[in-house]
Motif scaffolding. Structure first.
Motif, short mmCIF file in Angstrom:
data_model
loop_
_atom_site.label_atom_id
_atom_site.label_comp_id
_atom_site.label_asym_id
_atom_site.label_seq_id
_atom_site.Cartn_x
_atom_site.Cartn_y
_atom_site.Cartn_z
N PRO A 34 108.90 26.30 46.98
CA PRO A 34 108.74 25.26 47.63
C PRO A 34 108.05 25.48 48.77
O PRO A 34 108.51 26.39 49.80
CB PRO A 34 109.84 24.26 47.60
N THR B 9 107.28 23.91 52.55
CA THR B 9 107.37 22.65 53.54
C THR B 9 106.95 22.73 54.89
O THR B 9 106.82 23.93 55.33
CB THR B 9 109.02 22.71 53.63
N THR C 63 107.77 18.51 51.91
CA THR C 63 107.83 19.44 50.99
C THR C 63 106.50 19.02 49.99
O THR C 63 106.51 17.92 49.41
CB THR C 63 108.70 19.64 50.06
#
Length: 904
Positions: A122, A124, A130
């Motif tokens: 992920p 962010t 995100t």
């Protein structure tokens, strides 16, 4: 956000906890990891601006998309989230990859050297948000941070069952799928995510004439379309005009997906030459070029589907339920231009060069009941270009145009860019000048010019004669058109020479004889049967085609003779049409025979001609008519026969009609045979006839006076003979009247003391006596004068008979007078008068007797009359109403008889 589903083929797990890896199960054989994505595209309802609704738009989601990854032998993949997302070490497999990034279309990469690029963890941002995980496809050699271009091809048949209009229609998707087999779609950008695909696709197939689609652009974001455009080429049926149809769909903030369809005519004018040459020398379609006048570029809507995705009827954009009327014009071989409007069918290019037999049959079933309003003049039969031969030209009110399959090969048609169909003329609604010219025209009605506002006169449906279409004029003896519903042609006798009335059911048209009656196949074979050619009698006494009003003309004409020639030509001045001329001529071979009261003595005794000229300036038409009948004899009721050397009727513009009658012998039979002796006293009638013309007919008469004949005590005076022939303009029977003197001027005969006179008139027509008038008076007189006294006595009697159309009148009288006078002072006279006459109803004879006595003495005179009248019945039995005028009279009659007793 990450939503993926992994499945494994020939993959097994190995290693210990914390270090588990995936690799091919079978040594030396690659394994496959298949990644399944949630729906990547949506089918969203698209509407036109006129029908857009911002509140309700229907949506359907696509199925899953799959990406196949190849795990080579000796390669392992960590069995972790990061490991499963690390595709860079894997090969993107073509087999098993199915991308429904556009709803209903299933793509796969066209090449194998592709990679999927994305992050494995992920990401962010500084704001704490995100990002959504996504992957993009790109060539292996491309920049790591850029995607595309990548070629995509169709991998499975497009999805069907589209429930509502959207950016792409089912035919569009099928065309795109087929086109990718010729050249892949280029994906300048293709991103897959949990929320849908974002694509930038482009296809260009202009250089593939076999394809109907020429261009395709598709941009979407998150599975939602932004701009979609499809360019199609095709043709407009039935004329084969090449067009392009562009369907563009755009997303608007206020209306969602809004779609417009624009049609552009690529070649407004088309001719039929070379590969596109019309069959049978173009006889089935008498135009050499067709042009779209308007619109040549316009917004449309897709109408009713035509065939199985073959095409559709072009509808109006502002009224999607209505077809779009195209304004067209077409030129025939002689340069006439016909203007008409027609709805047209768009045929997609991918079907344009193949077998269109089934769609064309469907189209013709519709076209035969689809009249196209038209104006102008059209030469139906073949002729040399540039000539002024207008014998087959008619004024057009409507067209019905079908289409037939082209005989050229698909390769020839594709190379020439022509539709595999030809237009053909199913029928025309037309004014036939020959029919209207010889009928009573409306006041101030002219002939339509090159492009008239409307056709005046009766409109008849015409079809090109099948045998003419296949074989030409030479094969049909110049017959070129048929009338599915025969037209009654019965011009006023004044327009056909007055001596004859012609009536024929017009079943077709000929370039040489004009109107054709009876069966066309008979005329096309060069045969002429008068009984079948002319109109048949409706019943006893009906004679549609007759001579002199009473003779069945069909029985006088030799079979195999020439039919009437009734043709129309256009007159030109300085190269421009000025008038339409209709000419009727007929010189048949006549039988030498007797039909009814007519006896013919020559085979060329009938001659009819009529020329009618109608100008394009709208002025009343002018006609010159001539009819002549020679060498014939008429017999009436076996008492009178008249030999005619010639009976000629002539009518010219600006002059009164003329009837020229040359009479030969006039003979009497039966009880009038004695009149033949009077011919010894007749002078030659060469002094000329008397001619009277009125709106109902023309009458010619001869009046011949016989000089006074005296011989001793015999004296004949005031004898005059006359004969009158009346030729009506309404086609009724010729009427002939023979007269000896007249009632006002009777002939006188004196023999010594006896004298008398009279007159005679006989009118005959239709072989029977229709009028008879005879008057005869006779008497004697004597006188004696003794000087002192004188006296006289006379007796006269007379009879008068009149028959007129079945009504009769008979009168007779007797008159006796005696007078005596003495010295001129006293005179006495006595008169007895007796008359008898029939009443109008001929049921009674009325007798009247009057005795009158006159006495004169010097200056005094007195007269006394004693009248008496008696009526004598005709002797018929009384009717019931005469005998019993009321119910009471009948009741009294019944009461006079005894009641009947019951016999039981």
């Amino acid at each position: 956000m990450l939503v993926l589903d992994f499945t494994f083929s020939n993959i097994s797990r190995s290693g210990t906890a914390g270090a588990v890896v995936l690799g091919p199960t079978t040594p030396g054989t690659a394994g496959t990891i298949t990644v399944r994505f949630p729906p990547q595209s949506a089918l969203e309802e698209a509407t036109s601006l006129t029908a857009a609704n911002p509140y309700t738009k229907r949506v359907r989601y696509s199925g899953e998309s799959t990406v196949a990854l190849r795990v080579p032998p000796g390669t392992s993949v960590p069995f972790t989230a990061d490991g499963l997302l690390s595709w860079t070490a894997l090969q993107a497999a073509q087999a098993g990859t199915v991308l429904e990034c556009v709803w209903g279309l299933f793509f796969r990469p066209a090449a194998a050297d592709l990679v999927w690029r994305h992050v494995t963890a992920p990401v962010t941002g500084s704001s704490g948000a995100t990002g959504i995980w996504h992957t993009r496809i790109a060539p292996a050699s491309a920049d790591p941070y850029k995607g595309g271009p990548v070629g995509l091809v169709g991998v499975a048949s497009p999805r069907g069952g589209q429930p509502f209009p959207s950016s792409l229609s089912a035919p569009h998707r099928q065309q795109i799928h087929n086109a990718t087999g010729a050249r892949p779609v280029t994906a300048n950008g293709l991103v897959l995510s949990a929320l849908g695909a974002s694509v930038d696709l482009a296809g260009d197939w202009k250089d593939f004439p076999v394809l109907g689609i020429t261009g395709y652009r598709h941009r979407s974001a998150g599975g939602r379309d932004i701009v979609v455009q499809v360019d199609e080429r095709g043709f407009l049926l039935p004329f084969g005009l090449p067009v392009q149809v562009t369907t563009r769909t755009e997303r608007r903030l206020d209306f969602g997906l809004v779609q417009s369809v624009r049609l552009t005519v690529l070649k407004p004018e088309i001719t039929y030459e070379g590969v596109a040459a019309l069959p049978n020398g173009g006889r089935a379609f008498p135009f050499v070029r067709v042009r779209v006048d308007q619109p040549t570029e316009t917004e449309i809507s897709v109408g009713t589907s035509f065939g199985d995705r073959v095409g559709y009827w072009v509808h109006r954009a502002d009224a999607p339920a209505m077809t779009l009327p195209f304004a067209l014009s077409a030129d025939d071989r002689l340069g006439h231009r016909v203007h008409f409007t027609a709805p047209l069918v768009f045929i997609r290019g991918e079907f344009a060069y193949g077998d269109l037999s089934s769609p064309l049959a469907t189209y013709e079933n519709i076209a035969k009941n689809l009249p196209l309003p038209a104006t102008g003049r059209l030469a139906l039969a073949e002729g040399e270009s540039g000539t002024t031969d207008e014998k087959s030209t008619v004024d057009i009110a409507e067209l019905r145009v079908g289409a037939v399959r082209s005989q050229a090969t698909s390769a020839q048609l594709m190379a020439a860019g022509r539709l595999a169909a030809h237009p053909r003329l199913l029928s025309v609604g037309a004014r036939i000048p020959a029919l209207d010219a010889l009928a009573p025209p409306p006041a101030s009605t002219g002939v339509s010019a090159a492009a008239p506002p409307a056709v005046t006169g009766t409109v008849h449906q015409l079809k090109l004669y099948d045998k003419y279409v296949t074989g030409g004029l030479a094969a049909t003896r110049q017959v070129y058109a048929s009338l599915p519903k025969a037209a009654d042609f019965a011009p006023p006798p004044a327009a056909s020479g007055a001596v004859a009335a012609l009536a024929l059911p017009v079943s077709g048209l000929s370039a040489t004889t004009g109107l054709v009656g009876g069966k066309l196949d008979t005329a096309a074979a060069g045969q002429f049967d008068p009984g079948a050619y002319f109109k048949k009698p409706a019943g006893p006494g009906d004679l549609p085609t007759r001579l002199l009003g009473v003779i069945d003309l069909t029985k006088l004409i030799e079979p195999g003779s020439v039919p009437p020639k009734i043709i129309t030509t256009v007159k030109y001045a300085n190269g421009k049409p000025t008038a339409v001329q209709t000419e009727m001529t007929w010189r048949p071979t006549v039988k030498v025979t007797t039909v009814g009261s007519l006896t013919t003595t020559g085979t060329d005794s009938l001659d009819i001609s009529s020329i009618t000229l109608a100008g394009f300036d709208g002025a009343p038409s002018a006609a010159e008519v001539r009819g002549e009948l020679r060498d014939f004899k008429l017999s009436f009721a076996d008492i009178l026969s008249i030999e005619f050397r010639r009976m000629a009727f002539t009518s010219r513009p600006g002059a009164i009609p003329d009837l020229d009658v040359k009479i030969g012998n006039v003979g009497f039979d039966g009880d009038l045979r004695f009149l033949n002796k009077l011919r010894n006293y007749l002078p030659s009638p060469a002094s000329g006839p008397r001619v009277d013309v009125d709106p109902k007919g023309v009458e010619v008469g001869y009046g011949l006076a016989v000089p006074t004949v005296g011989a001793g005590v015999f004296l004949l005076q005031n004898l005059a003979l006359s004969i009158t022939v009346r030729l009506p303009f309404d086609g009724t029977a010729v009427r002939t009247t023979f007269r000896i003197s007249s009632r006002d001027h009777p002939f006188l005969i004196t023999v010594s003391l006896l004298g008398g006179g009279g007159s005679f008139s006989l009118t005959v027509e239709s072989g029977k006596v229709t009028g008879l008038e005879a008057q005869l008076e006779f008497g004697a007189a004597a006188a004696l004068d003794l000087g002192v006294a004188s006296g006289s006595v006379s007796i006269t009697a007379g009879v008068y008979l009149k028959l007129d159309d079945g009504k009769s009148l008979l009168e007779g009288f007797l008159r006796a007078v005696g007078a005596l006078e003495v010295l001129g002072i006293v005179s006495v006279s006595v008169e007895f008068y007796l008359s008898l006459k029939t009443t109008d109803n001929r049921k009674e004879i009325v007798g009247t007797a009057v005795v009158t006595v006159r006495v004169r003495v010097a200056f005094f005179s007195q007269s006394v009359s004693l009248p008496m009248e008696r009526r004598f019945g005709a002797g018929g039995d009384p009717s019931y109403s005469d005998a019993f005028p009321t119910q009471n009279a009948w009741s009294k009659r019944c009461a006079a008889f005894a009641a009947m007793e019951d016999a039981s």
